[in-house]
Write an enzyme that holds these catalytic residues in place. Structure first.
Site, mmCIF file in Angstrom:
data_model
loop_
_atom_site.group_PDB
_atom_site.id
_atom_site.type_symbol
_atom_site.label_atom_id
_atom_site.label_comp_id
_atom_site.label_asym_id
_atom_site.label_seq_id
_atom_site.Cartn_x
_atom_site.Cartn_y
_atom_site.Cartn_z
ATOM 1 N N SER A 15 0.816 -1.220 0.000
ATOM 2 C CA SER A 15 0.000 0.000 0.000
ATOM 3 C C SER A 15 0.849 1.269 0.000
ATOM 4 O O SER A 15 1.796 1.402 0.775
ATOM 5 C CB SER A 15 -0.928 0.021 1.220
ATOM 6 O OG SER A 15 -1.595 1.273 1.259
ATOM 7 N N SER A 17 -0.706 4.180 0.526
ATOM 8 C CA SER A 17 -1.555 5.169 1.202
ATOM 9 C C SER A 17 -0.831 5.951 2.298
ATOM 10 O O SER A 17 -0.988 7.173 2.373
ATOM 11 C CB SER A 17 -2.817 4.505 1.754
ATOM 12 O OG SER A 17 -3.640 4.098 0.686
ATOM 13 N N LYS A 66 -13.440 -4.435 1.033
ATOM 14 C CA LYS A 66 -14.328 -3.301 0.714
ATOM 15 C C LYS A 66 -15.813 -3.656 0.849
ATOM 16 O O LYS A 66 -16.615 -2.814 1.239
ATOM 17 C CB LYS A 66 -14.038 -2.769 -0.696
ATOM 18 C CG LYS A 66 -12.676 -2.090 -0.803
ATOM 19 C CD LYS A 66 -12.440 -1.516 -2.194
ATOM 20 C CE LYS A 66 -11.005 -1.029 -2.319
ATOM 21 N NZ LYS A 66 -10.711 -0.458 -3.642
ATOM 22 N N ASP A 102 -12.973 5.709 -4.936
ATOM 23 C CA ASP A 102 -12.183 5.212 -6.080
ATOM 24 C C ASP A 102 -12.635 5.838 -7.402
ATOM 25 O O ASP A 102 -11.808 6.239 -8.225
ATOM 26 C CB ASP A 102 -12.320 3.681 -6.200
ATOM 27 C CG ASP A 102 -11.481 2.947 -5.162
ATOM 28 O OD1 ASP A 102 -10.491 3.523 -4.673
ATOM 29 O OD2 ASP A 102 -11.838 1.796 -4.844
ATOM 30 N N ARG A 151 -14.707 -10.774 -19.850
ATOM 31 C CA ARG A 151 -14.425 -12.152 -20.261
ATOM 32 C C ARG A 151 -15.631 -13.030 -19.966
ATOM 33 O O ARG A 151 -16.080 -13.807 -20.798
ATOM 34 C CB ARG A 151 -13.184 -12.622 -19.474
ATOM 35 C CG ARG A 151 -12.691 -13.974 -19.784
ATOM 36 C CD ARG A 151 -11.392 -14.230 -19.061
ATOM 37 N NE ARG A 151 -11.541 -14.145 -17.590
ATOM 38 C CZ ARG A 151 -10.541 -14.320 -16.750
ATOM 39 N NH1 ARG A 151 -9.323 -14.561 -17.199
ATOM 40 N NH2 ARG A 151 -10.738 -14.244 -15.446
ATOM 41 N N ALA A 154 -21.776 -12.790 -18.528
ATOM 42 C CA ALA A 154 -22.892 -12.703 -17.564
ATOM 43 C C ALA A 154 -22.605 -11.692 -16.461
ATOM 44 O O ALA A 154 -23.515 -11.019 -15.958
ATOM 45 C CB ALA A 154 -23.153 -14.080 -16.961
ATOM 46 N N ARG A 155 -21.336 -11.551 -16.086
ATOM 47 C CA ARG A 155 -20.976 -10.617 -15.017
ATOM 48 C C ARG A 155 -21.162 -9.169 -15.483
ATOM 49 O O ARG A 155 -21.611 -8.311 -14.715
ATOM 50 C CB ARG A 155 -19.517 -10.874 -14.633
ATOM 51 C CG ARG A 155 -19.267 -10.749 -13.182
ATOM 52 C CD ARG A 155 -17.885 -11.205 -12.827
ATOM 53 N NE ARG A 155 -17.483 -10.604 -11.578
ATOM 54 C CZ ARG A 155 -16.234 -10.533 -11.155
ATOM 55 N NH1 ARG A 155 -15.255 -11.035 -11.886
ATOM 56 N NH2 ARG A 155 -15.959 -9.971 -10.010
ATOM 57 N N MET A 214 -5.975 0.875 -15.068
ATOM 58 C CA MET A 214 -6.168 1.102 -13.623
ATOM 59 C C MET A 214 -5.000 0.590 -12.780
ATOM 60 O O MET A 214 -4.719 1.126 -11.712
ATOM 61 C CB MET A 214 -7.448 0.427 -13.149
ATOM 62 C CG MET A 214 -8.686 1.235 -13.436
ATOM 63 S SD MET A 214 -9.991 0.596 -12.354
ATOM 64 C CE MET A 214 -11.398 1.416 -13.059
ATOM 65 N N GLY A 236 -2.567 3.639 -13.528
ATOM 66 C CA GLY A 236 -3.554 4.026 -12.526
ATOM 67 C C GLY A 236 -3.021 4.770 -11.309
ATOM 68 O O GLY A 236 -3.755 4.920 -10.318
HETATM 69 P P1 NDP Z 1 -11.730 -8.027 -9.557
HETATM 70 O O1 NDP Z 1 -10.975 -9.236 -9.161
HETATM 71 O O2 NDP Z 1 -12.962 -7.636 -8.833
HETATM 72 O O3 NDP Z 1 -12.124 -8.168 -11.129
HETATM 73 C C1 NDP Z 1 -11.176 -8.592 -12.064
HETATM 74 C C2 NDP Z 1 -11.716 -8.439 -13.485
HETATM 75 O O4 NDP Z 1 -10.647 -8.727 -14.385
HETATM 76 C C3 NDP Z 1 -12.866 -9.378 -13.824
HETATM 77 O O5 NDP Z 1 -13.765 -8.696 -14.676
HETATM 78 C C4 NDP Z 1 -12.151 -10.511 -14.590
HETATM 79 O O6 NDP Z 1 -12.975 -11.140 -15.545
HETATM 80 C C5 NDP Z 1 -11.089 -9.716 -15.304
HETATM 81 N N1 NDP Z 1 -9.913 -10.507 -15.700
HETATM 82 C C6 NDP Z 1 -9.000 -11.069 -14.863
HETATM 83 N N2 NDP Z 1 -8.025 -11.669 -15.586
HETATM 84 C C7 NDP Z 1 -8.334 -11.484 -16.894
HETATM 85 C C8 NDP Z 1 -7.727 -11.869 -18.108
HETATM 86 N N3 NDP Z 1 -6.589 -12.585 -18.143
HETATM 87 N N4 NDP Z 1 -8.297 -11.503 -19.277
HETATM 88 C C9 NDP Z 1 -9.446 -10.792 -19.262
HETATM 89 N N5 NDP Z 1 -10.093 -10.399 -18.144
HETATM 90 C C10 NDP Z 1 -9.540 -10.736 -16.967
HETATM 91 O O7 NDP Z 1 -10.634 -6.841 -9.542
HETATM 92 P P2 NDP Z 1 -10.897 -5.287 -9.254
HETATM 93 O O8 NDP Z 1 -12.075 -4.871 -10.056
HETATM 94 O O9 NDP Z 1 -10.871 -5.027 -7.813
HETATM 95 O O10 NDP Z 1 -9.546 -4.610 -9.839
HETATM 96 C C11 NDP Z 1 -9.330 -4.532 -11.241
HETATM 97 C C12 NDP Z 1 -8.040 -3.748 -11.528
HETATM 98 O O11 NDP Z 1 -8.173 -2.398 -11.111
HETATM 99 C C13 NDP Z 1 -6.802 -4.286 -10.832
HETATM 100 O O12 NDP Z 1 -5.716 -4.171 -11.747
HETATM 101 C C14 NDP Z 1 -6.611 -3.335 -9.669
HETATM 102 O O13 NDP Z 1 -5.264 -3.243 -9.270
HETATM 103 C C15 NDP Z 1 -7.056 -2.027 -10.314
HETATM 104 N N6 NDP Z 1 -7.479 -1.006 -9.342
HETATM 105 C C16 NDP Z 1 -6.771 0.167 -9.295
HETATM 106 C C17 NDP Z 1 -7.129 1.162 -8.411
HETATM 107 C C18 NDP Z 1 -6.335 2.421 -8.381
HETATM 108 O O14 NDP Z 1 -6.497 3.223 -7.450
HETATM 109 N N7 NDP Z 1 -5.505 2.683 -9.367
HETATM 110 C C19 NDP Z 1 -8.276 1.011 -7.495
HETATM 111 C C20 NDP Z 1 -8.992 -0.251 -7.647
HETATM 112 C C21 NDP Z 1 -8.574 -1.215 -8.543
HETATM 113 P P3 NDP Z 1 -13.945 -12.391 -15.136
HETATM 114 O O15 NDP Z 1 -15.181 -11.761 -14.544
HETATM 115 O O16 NDP Z 1 -14.201 -13.057 -16.441
HETATM 116 O O17 NDP Z 1 -13.166 -13.220 -14.165
#
Ligand code: NDP
Length: 262
Positions: A15, A17, A66, A102, A151, A154-155, A214, A236
């Site tokens: 972190s 922060s 969260k 965020d 990917r 449905a989500r 991000m 990000g």
């Molecule tokens: P989640 O685990 O909640 O979601 C991950 C997402 O990524 C899902 O939609 C998943 O798809 C998809 N995914 C994972 N691997 C792959 C892949 N190989 N190819 C395609 N899609 C993929 O993560 P978060 O939403 O919490 O975080 C997402 C990103 O945002 C991270 O990189 C995190 O570090 C960044 N972030 C940055 C912040 C900042 O302040 N800069 C704040 C919050 C997040 P599926 O549903 O199909 O599994």
């Protein structure tokens, strides 16, 4: 008296922060101490309650807590209620308050780059927690259309179903990651592909004019492709600073300037 703050997560070592909040404090003259707290996966509630019982002023919440923080709150801001996730906690009149900064962090970071969101068409890759948190703030900032590509289709469809009513001025659509095409002002990578070192392949039929990744501090195939196309692109870090500034301002009543910390 020195005000006490903390970020709680698991893991927490990565972190940034504490360094950000100490930098804001130095700039604005606030007397604070901000620490990292690692807590076990079943220990979030007791750690947070204990921190406030010892007169802690505010807590930031990071992965994977969260949603638990959201469930604990007595009062929520509109954007936290819509995101169903909380990253900023504080006590007021004996009640636990929660916000999600965020999304506003992302909006502020994009605006600081001179990127105009008003009337924009935005493609978001990914449909996880981060996407859920940014849709309402992006819509509030004027996005005309937001397409969520995931990917697991449905989500993305579920997110559209959950959030459409909250953003009536914005057209919200879901698509699969395989069917990407069309033209967008902004593409935001909210997948965790860069964190796991996976490659995201953007098809030639997808046209975009700005790219926001991000994740930060990691190689990103998404950013590589944006740079090959010579579109403005960033990681990000600005979003991270932006969400921290929002939290700092809620807690301390003074708002540091984003541009001073980029
Ligand atoms: P989640 O685990 O909640 O979601 C991950 C997402 O990524 C899902 O939609 C998943 O798809 C998809 N995914 C994972 N691997 C792959 C892949 N190989 N190819 C395609 N899609 C993929 O993560 P978060 O939403 O919490 O975080 C997402 C990103 O945002 C991270 O990189 C995190 O570090 C960044 N972030 C940055 C912040 C900042 O302040 N800069 C704040 C919050 C997040 P599926 O549903 O199909 O599994």
């Amino acid at each position: 008296m020195t005000k006490q703050f903390a970020v709680i997560g698991n893991p927490i070592e990565q972190s940034r922060s504490p360094e950000l909040h100490h930098a804001f404090a130095a700039k604005t003259g606030v007397d604070l101490n901000y620490q990292k707290i690692l807590t076990p996966l079943d220990g979030f509630e007791s750690t947070a309650k204990d921190f406030f019982a010892r007169n802690g002023v505010g807590i930031n919440v990071t992965v994977p807590f969260k949603e638990q923080a959201f469930a604990l709150c007595d009062q929520l801001t509109e954007r936290a209620r819509i995101a169903k996730a909380v990253n900023t906690l504080w006590m007021q009149d004996g009640k636990l308050h929660g916000d999600n900064t965020d999304g506003q962090g992302l909006v502020a970071a994009m605006q600081a780059l001179g990127w105009h969101l008003d009337n924009s068409r935005i493609l978001i890759l990914g449909a996880g927690g981060a996407t859920r948190g940014v849709i309402y703030p992006l819509a509030q900032a004027g996005a005309k259309q937001i397409v969520i590509a995931n990917r697991t289709l449905a989500r993305a469809e579920q997110l559209v179903e959950d959030l459409s009513a909250a953003v009536p001025q914005t057209e919200l659509k879901a698509t699969g990651l395989e069917q990407l095409s069309g033209e967008y002002d902004f593409v935001i990578n909210a997948t965790s592909a860069s964190l796991t070192g996976d490659t995201l392949q953007l098809p030639e039929s997808l046209i975009f004019h700005h790219a926001y990744e991000m994740a930060y501090g990691k190689p990103s195939s998404f950013l590589d492709q944006a740079q090959q196309r010579q579109v403005p692109a960033t990681d990000g870090y600005g979003m991270l600073v932006g969400q921290a500034i929002e939290a700092f301002s809620i807690w301390n009543g003074v708002k540091p300037e984003l541009k001073d910390f980029l």
